[in-house]
Structure formats: C-alpha cells, structure tokens
Write an enzyme that holds these catalytic residues in place. Structure first.
Site, short mmCIF file in Angstrom:
data_model
loop_
_atom_site.label_atom_id
_atom_site.label_comp_id
_atom_site.label_asym_id
_atom_site.label_seq_id
_atom_site.Cartn_x
_atom_site.Cartn_y
_atom_site.Cartn_z
N ARG A 313 -6.82 16.07 1.32
CA ARG A 313 -5.90 16.65 0.11
C ARG A 313 -6.64 17.78 -0.60
O ARG A 313 -5.90 18.96 -0.83
CB ARG A 313 -5.69 15.43 -0.79
CG ARG A 313 -4.78 14.45 -0.15
CD ARG A 313 -4.42 13.53 -1.14
NE ARG A 313 -3.22 14.08 -1.79
CZ ARG A 313 -3.43 14.61 -3.01
NH1 ARG A 313 -4.37 14.35 -3.84
NH2 ARG A 313 -2.19 15.20 -3.54
N CYS A 343 -17.62 21.63 9.93
CA CYS A 343 -18.20 23.17 10.15
C CYS A 343 -16.95 24.12 9.75
O CYS A 343 -16.70 24.96 10.47
CB CYS A 343 -18.63 23.48 11.27
SG CYS A 343 -20.21 22.51 11.66
N1 LLP Z 1 10.66 9.48 -0.06
C1 LLP Z 1 10.43 10.75 1.17
C2 LLP Z 1 11.57 10.79 1.81
C3 LLP Z 1 9.42 11.50 1.07
O1 LLP Z 1 9.26 12.36 1.73
C4 LLP Z 1 8.27 11.02 0.34
C5 LLP Z 1 6.97 11.90 0.54
C6 LLP Z 1 8.25 9.94 -0.56
C7 LLP Z 1 9.31 9.12 -0.60
C8 LLP Z 1 7.15 9.44 -1.16
O2 LLP Z 1 6.66 10.30 -2.28
P1 LLP Z 1 5.66 10.01 -3.30
O3 LLP Z 1 6.22 8.80 -4.05
O4 LLP Z 1 4.38 9.42 -2.49
O5 LLP Z 1 5.54 11.01 -4.07
N2 LLP Z 1 0.67 14.22 1.59
C9 LLP Z 1 0.88 14.80 0.45
C10 LLP Z 1 2.19 14.36 -0.19
C11 LLP Z 1 3.39 14.26 0.88
C12 LLP Z 1 4.70 13.52 0.48
C13 LLP Z 1 5.74 13.83 1.27
N3 LLP Z 1 6.82 13.04 1.23
C14 LLP Z 1 -0.45 14.52 -0.63
O6 LLP Z 1 -1.46 14.24 0.00
O7 LLP Z 1 0.03 15.16 -1.82
#
Ligand code: LLP
Length: 418
Positions: A313, A343
């Site tokens: 992240r 690296c």
């Molecule tokens: N529903 C859908 C359709 C989504 O695409 C996502 C997240 C969620 C729910 C859940 O969202 P949350 O409540 O977790 O914000 N890898 C990134 C975050 C990517 C989120 C993608 N979609 C990070 O590390 O910040």
C-alpha cells in the site's frame, strides 16, 4: 476500536504478545484479532438498527478463510469479484444467499459458476454482461437474481487509484443506461432484476459523495417504480474510511448509517453494504523485524524484513501505516526512513518517520494492515509468501503458513527443450 494494546510495555493482540507469535512463526507475519473483526460487524449492524442490513464483507480486503469464517459466524455475507472469491466464501461457510458477485470482467465461466451456487445477487456492470448473463441463465433454465451497478459520476476515496465512481472509471453504467437495462432485464425470462448497486471508492472520509450516490439510487428507484418495475434491494457498496492515524478520523459507522437511512428513508427496500476496509483494516497488523540500520550522510534507513512484497500500500498508493515498536521505549524519537529489503527504491514505507531508535533484531508492527495487506502480497524477489495468524483471546493459530521457496519452485518446470 481494535484489540492491539501495550501490556507491561509489550504490544499484544488481545491476550497474546506479538513477540510470542514472532518467536513461534517467524517474521514477517500478519496477525489478526478475532475480537476486532467481530466487533466491527456488530458495530455496523447496530449502526443500521432497527433496519436490517446484509453486511457483505468485501472479500478482496482479506480473503483468508479463517477471517471469512469468523465474519460468517457473525452473520456477515460476502461481496466477491471472482469465482475464486466465491469459492473462498463458500469454503468459509458463508451461505450462498449472502454472497454478492461484483466486477466489470466476469467471464462466462464465472457467471455460470455463480449461478450454479445460487448466490444472492450478481451486480451487473454493463449491457454486454447483462446479455451474457441472460443467455447463460437461459441455458441453465434459471432466473438470475441481479442488481444493476450504477456509476453515479461521483468519484471519491483516499487515492485516485481507488476511486471507482467517477464518470471516467470503468465501473458500472450511467444512470440513464441503468433505467434502460433494468427494463430490459425485467422483460427477459431468465433475468430477475432485484435492485440497484453502487460503489464509488475506498477510504472515503466524507459522507457527502456517498450521500450523493445514495440519492442517485433513490431517484432511480422512484423512476423505475413509476414505470411499474419492482425494486426490492439497494446495495450501497463499501468505501467508508478508517483511521490510519495520520489524518482526522473519518465519519463513524453510526453517522454513515444514519445518513444512509435518512437518504433512503421510506423506500421500503432491503439494504446491503459491502464494507471491506472498515471490517478488516484495524483488525490486523504486519509484524516485522529490524534487519539493520543503514546510515548514509544524514539519513538513517531502518531496513525491515517486511517489504513491498508483503505490504504494497505505501508503494502503490503512498499510504500511511503507523509503525509501532513491539517493546515500548522511553527513548526520544528520531527520524528514520522505513524501507524493506526489496531491490527497488519504491520499497519504502515512509520517509522521516519519528521513532524511538530501534536496534537490529527488534520487532515492530505496521498497524491497520488487516485490509489490502496479505491479499496483495507477492513473492517478488523470490521471497516466501507472508504467513497469517489469527488470535482469539489468549490463543493463536497459523491460518496461512509460510509458503517456502521450495514449494514455490515446485510449481515451475524445466521443459526438455532447454
Ligand atoms: N465493493 C466493491 C464493488 C469494491 O470494488 C470495493 C473495493 C469494496 C466493496 C470495498 O471497499 P472498502 O469498504 O474496502 O473501501 N487496494 C486498495 C483498495 C481497493 C478497493 C477496491 N474496491 C487499498 O489498499 O487501498
């Protein structure tokens, strides 16, 4: 609130010292708190009361089956974005009728698989997908329960790479198209439009864009009903932010739920939400050991045994993760650059972070790492895939063991033409 606290100067997860886990399992290692996971589901449910809500945990945030099973026992469902995630949710005991399938790139095989499992709902993101779903359901003699995912042209979130609701994002159909698609689905013998879905981004720290998106759902629901079409469900997506300790706190689940209930009040629909980060982020840490301190000119690099391959992240979204020493120290904080062993310069967790000086061999923990941590880990630089541990009270167990380099190599082959 989470269950990572200092007891007698030693950082614990619930009743277990993180040092004990590091000694037993090695580092780096993800550690999750059962009590925190359970509490977050309860907090969300209570926030919506007396309105019932399907809490479909976004499996992409943490796909470990022990985590999913813990949440399933609390009554949570699963928001999934691949057949693999559906498989994981089912394996963890999430009943099919609590599983939602989202995503712009569902293949025919995945749609078929989802239908065969009899899941709650498929969130359709395009006209083409609707067509494929209708055909596949027809072949199976089924009626596919679906929602149309609306792109409300409102982007939000903690970083441009995790905003999904803007008009330039690949997700969902426009409000106008949603009306047309809904009517088309309604007229199809093998499609069963149940409602509408939205998800505009992640790590959202302001209720206003969420409220605008929910208003769009309300307007569309009213328009569809005026055409005599039944709208029984609204899926509000995920996205509510969590405190990473470098910014003011995001709105509480209570404020979020109050806003949702007020915005959608009187519609008489079944509500679903898809929180990922809110449930899992503060329920996990990444425990890591200092390998050495690399000093050059006036910079000091704290070289950790966790890298961007274990927690991507910061490298990917410039995300902030607090680093806490596993053993509290009274020494005056000094600035360190926090880096991993990988690296490339991108393998930097933070610059100039103020910390009480640590020595090689000391343990520390990246906080708020239970969401989008282990799931995004890789074996880059031929590093063993990071293990995961679940704590419950005074007990802990390994819920994903460290995958050795030999096991990784065993997946590969030397063809005889070399
Ligand atoms: N529903 C859908 C359709 C989504 O695409 C996502 C997240 C969620 C729910 C859940 O969202 P949350 O409540 O977790 O914000 N890898 C990134 C975050 C990517 C989120 C993608 N979609 C990070 O590390 O910040």
């Amino acid at each position: 609130m989470n269950h990572f606290d200092y007891r007698d100067g030693a950082l614990h997860c619930e009743g277990v010292a993180l040092a004990a886990i590091a000694a037993a399992v090695g580092t780096p290692v993800y550690v999750y708190s059962t009590a925190t996971l359970e509490r977050h589901v309860q907090v969300m449910r209570e926030a919506f009361q007396p309105t019932p809500v399907l809490i479909a945990f976004a499996v992409k945030a943490n796909a470990n089956i022990a985590v999913l099973a813990t949440l399933a026992k609390q009554g949570a469902g699963a928001d999934t974005v691949s057949a693999g995630e559906i498989q994981r949710a089912l394996k963890a005991g999430v009943p099919p009728e609590r599983i939602i399938f989202s995503g712009v790139g569902k293949t025919d095989d995945e749609l078929e698989f989802a239908l065969a499992q009899g899941i709650h709902q498929i969130n359709v993101e395009s006209a083409q997908e609707l067509e494929r779903l209708g055909e596949i359901a027809g072949r199976r003699g089924a009626r596919a329960a679906l929602a149309i995912r609306v792109n409300p042209a409102i982007g939000a979130g903690g970083h441009q790479k995790i905003s999904t609701g803007g008009a330039d994002a690949k997700f969902g159909v426009s409000a106008a198209d949603a009306l047309a698609l809904y009517a088309r689905a309604h007229a199809h013998p093998h499609l069963d439009p149940k409602g509408l879905a939205v998800h505009i981004g992640s790590q959202i720290r302001d209720l206003a864009p969420l409220q605008s998106a929910f208003k769009t759902l309300r307007t569309l629901t009213e328009k569809l009903r005026a055409q005599g079409l039944n709208v029984a469900r609204l899926d509000l997506g995920g996205g509510l932010g969590v405190p990473y300790f470098n910014e003011p706190d995001p709105p509480s689940p209570a404020a979020y739920a109050a806003m949702a209930k007020e915005t959608l009040g009187g519609l008489d629909v079944d509500l679903a939400i898809e929180p990922g980060r809110l449930i899992a982020a503060n329920a996990g840490v990444l425990v890591t050991r200092v390998i050495r301190i690399q000093a050059r000119d006036d910079r000091r690099f704290l070289v950790l045994d966790a890298g961007m391959s274990d927690l991507i992240r910061p490298a990917m979204y410039d995300a902030f993760h607090d680093l806490r020493p596993v053993r509290l120290s009274q020494a005056a904080p000094e600035p360190f650059d926090l880096v991993g062993p990988i690296c490339e310069t991108g393998d930097t967790f933070a610059r100039g972070r103020m910390l009480a000086p640590l020595q090689p061999g000391d343990l520390c923990a990246f906080m708020t790492a239970g969401a989008y941590g282990a799931v995004m880990a890789s074996t880059y630089n031929a590093r063993p895939l990071v293990p995961e541990v679940l704590v419950r009270g005074a007990r802990f167990d390994i819920v994903r063991r460290r995958v050795s380099v030999d096991e990784q190599i065993a997946l590969e082959a030397l063809p005889d033409f070399i």
